[in-house]
Design an enzyme around this catalytic site. Structure first.
Site, PDB file in Angstrom:
ATOM      1  N   GLU A 150       0.819  -1.199   0.000  1.00  0.00           N
ATOM      2  CA  GLU A 150       0.000   0.000   0.000  1.00  0.00           C
ATOM      3  C   GLU A 150       0.859   1.257   0.000  1.00  0.00           C
ATOM      4  OE1 GLU A 150      -4.036  -1.458   2.150  1.00  0.00           O
ATOM      5  OE2 GLU A 150      -2.299  -1.312   3.441  1.00  0.00           O
TER       6      GLU A 150
ATOM      7  N   SER B 284      12.225   6.331   7.264  1.00  0.00           N
ATOM      8  CA  SER B 284      11.906   6.042   8.656  1.00  0.00           C
ATOM      9  C   SER B 284      12.350   4.621   8.986  1.00  0.00           C
ATOM     10  CB  SER B 284      10.395   6.175   8.877  1.00  0.00           C
ATOM     11  OG  SER B 284      10.064   5.811  10.201  1.00  0.00           O
TER      12      SER B 284
ATOM     13  N   CYS C  47       7.062  -5.311  15.297  1.00  0.00           N
ATOM     14  CA  CYS C  47       6.770  -4.449  16.441  1.00  0.00           C
ATOM     15  C   CYS C  47       5.370  -4.770  16.977  1.00  0.00           C
ATOM     16  CB  CYS C  47       6.873  -2.983  16.043  1.00  0.00           C
ATOM     17  SG  CYS C  47       8.521  -2.572  15.450  1.00  0.00           S
TER      18      CYS C  47
HETATM   19  N1  SAH Z   1       9.533   0.358   9.494  1.00  0.00           N
HETATM   20  C1  SAH Z   1       9.709   1.757   9.587  1.00  0.00           C
HETATM   21  C2  SAH Z   1       8.766   2.546   8.702  1.00  0.00           C
HETATM   22  C3  SAH Z   1       7.315   2.095   8.612  1.00  0.00           C
HETATM   23  S1  SAH Z   1       6.337   2.265  10.056  1.00  0.00           S
HETATM   24  C4  SAH Z   1       9.589   2.228  11.031  1.00  0.00           C
HETATM   25  O1  SAH Z   1       9.160   1.459  11.865  1.00  0.00           O
HETATM   26  O2  SAH Z   1       9.972   3.358  11.290  1.00  0.00           O
HETATM   27  C5  SAH Z   1       5.941   4.000  10.064  1.00  0.00           C
HETATM   28  C6  SAH Z   1       5.584   4.555  11.444  1.00  0.00           C
HETATM   29  O3  SAH Z   1       4.324   4.058  11.892  1.00  0.00           O
HETATM   30  C7  SAH Z   1       6.602   4.193  12.528  1.00  0.00           C
HETATM   31  O4  SAH Z   1       7.011   5.351  13.202  1.00  0.00           O
HETATM   32  C8  SAH Z   1       5.798   3.306  13.449  1.00  0.00           C
HETATM   33  O5  SAH Z   1       6.258   3.426  14.779  1.00  0.00           O
HETATM   34  C9  SAH Z   1       4.402   3.837  13.284  1.00  0.00           C
HETATM   35  N2  SAH Z   1       3.356   2.907  13.705  1.00  0.00           N
HETATM   36  C10 SAH Z   1       3.376   1.572  13.614  1.00  0.00           C
HETATM   37  N3  SAH Z   1       2.227   1.039  14.090  1.00  0.00           N
HETATM   38  C11 SAH Z   1       1.458   2.078  14.495  1.00  0.00           C
HETATM   39  C12 SAH Z   1       0.155   2.181  15.065  1.00  0.00           C
HETATM   40  N4  SAH Z   1      -0.593   1.116  15.293  1.00  0.00           N
HETATM   41  N5  SAH Z   1      -0.317   3.415  15.355  1.00  0.00           N
HETATM   42  C13 SAH Z   1       0.430   4.511  15.107  1.00  0.00           C
HETATM   43  N6  SAH Z   1       1.654   4.473  14.545  1.00  0.00           N
HETATM   44  C14 SAH Z   1       2.175   3.265  14.253  1.00  0.00           C
HETATM   45 FE1  SF4 Z   2       7.977  -2.136  13.165  1.00  0.00          FE
HETATM   46 FE2  SF4 Z   2       8.018  -0.350  11.138  1.00  0.00          FE
HETATM   47 FE3  SF4 Z   2       8.037  -3.009  10.651  1.00  0.00          FE
HETATM   48 FE4  SF4 Z   2       5.830  -1.876  11.600  1.00  0.00          FE
HETATM   49  S1  SF4 Z   2       6.771  -1.476   9.615  1.00  0.00           S
HETATM   50  S2  SF4 Z   2       6.783  -3.835  12.300  1.00  0.00           S
HETATM   51  S3  SF4 Z   2       6.689  -0.287  12.938  1.00  0.00           S
HETATM   52  S4  SF4 Z   2       9.628  -1.850  11.694  1.00  0.00           S
END
Ligand code: SAH
Ligand code: SF4
Length: 320
Positions: A61, A156, A85
């Protein structure tokens, strides 16, 4: 490049200032394709989520985010995420393959074509961990330079130290955003398991090595989860942590998903506010990022790409 970027042409036959035999040879050897749009989800605030179906069926997406005259495009770098995460829907769904540079830039080009813009800001905040796909992300940054200067791009990361160092070696670097979401190693490892591999001391050592241009700062993202990481004491610890580098903090109140993130809730507005004020009082430049119109569909951490029946693989972290 000029035909593709300036004229938005993907058909060699129409590149009429090239000799006909060359056009035919190019058409034989190459394909200028953009990813197929499988679904579009517009939101009432003008944002729009695009679901793409890639050539092997992988689904990713991208999000179009207009704000006044400015447009920001959020692209995916992987078709899933192995980082896992606890608060992220993409992460709960598991790993997916690396996208190619063409597939990454293709998301931008399709949104530009469909929404009629040029020269948007690009953030690598869609599905996936861009710094686990450095070669293709780096090539995508090179391609984007046809239209988007590096200072208008942001990568990011969850904190992949070798990836940060690899990006640092680029002659022209994007802005760097780092997802922290916890002020100490114990909690961060529970929320973001990658912290076990690259703990905060190593992460901040890499951030101090990052060649920041004058006046630039590193952005930290902090997803606020009720009862987990939203106490004023944690705000003060966060302030001490981020003061090690020139920085600003974006607070993202959790976007909830009862199905994928059971047990995790967004703190009340008052708690979000108090956390932000505690950071500001400690001298941090802080902004709260509310994911408004997009609701639960296309906001941060909510990108799925596909809908499966598979439940989360293990219980998510909650305060004992
Ligand atoms: N993998 C990278 C980029 C994609 S995630 C990273 O983790 O930085 C982009 C952002 O969305 C990250 O800052 C992450 O912490 C945030 N994020 C992930 N899950 C979320 C959620 N459920 N609500 C709000 N922000 C979220
Ligand atoms: Fe963590 Fe970013 Fe991967 Fe989501 S997209 S699992 S926030 S590293």
């Amino acid at each position: 490049m000029r035909w593709i970027w300036e004229r938005r042409t993907d058909d060699f036959a129409r590149m009429t200032d090239l000799p006909a035999p060359l056009r035919a040879a190019l058409a034989d050897a190459f394909l200028v394709g953009t990813p197929l749009v499988a679904e579009r989800t517009p939101a009432e605030d003008g944002a729009e989520k695009f679901l793409f179906s890639l050539s092997d069926g992988a689904r990713v997406e991208a999000v179009y985010l207009p704000k006044g005259e400015k447009v920001t495009v959020c692209v995916s770098s992987q078709a899933g995420c192995a980082v896992s995460c606890a608060f992220c829907v993409t992460g709960r769904m598991g790993a997916g393959r690396n996208l190619t540079a063409g597939e990454i830039v293709g998301q931008y080009l399709v949104l530009a074509r469909e929404k009629g813009f040029r020269g948007a800001n690009v953030v690598f905040m869609g599905m996936g961990e861009p710094l686990l796909n450095v070669p293709q992300v780096s090539a995508a940054l090179d391609l984007l330079e046809q239209e988007v200067p590096p200072r208008r791009t942001t990568v990011s990361t969850a904190g992949v130290v070798p990836g940060i160092d690899a990006l640092a070696r680029r002659p022209r670097r994007p802005n760097l955003a780092v997802s922290l979401s916890a002020p100490d190693d114990a909690l961060r490892t529970r929320l973001m398991p990658i912290n076990a591999t690259y703990p905060l001391a190593e992460l901040f050592a890499a951030l101090r090595r990052w060649p920041l241009e004058k006046g630039r700062r590193i952005t930290f993202e902090y997803v606020l989860i009720a009862g987990v990481n939203d106490e004023p004491g944690q705000a003060r610890a966060l302030a001490r942590l981020v003061s090690r580098v020139p920085s600003k903090v974006n607070l993202i109140p959790l976007n909830e998903s009862p199905r994928w993130l059971p047990g995790l809730a967004r703190p009340s507005d008052a708690v979000v506010d108090a956390f932000g004020r505690a950071l500001a009082a400690a001298g941090v430049d802080v902004t709260v990022r509310w994911s408004k119109g997009l609701g639960a569909q296309a906001a941060c951490g909510q990108l799925k790409g596909r809908e499966t029946a598979r439940p989360p693989r293990r219980p998510v972290a909650a305060r004992p």
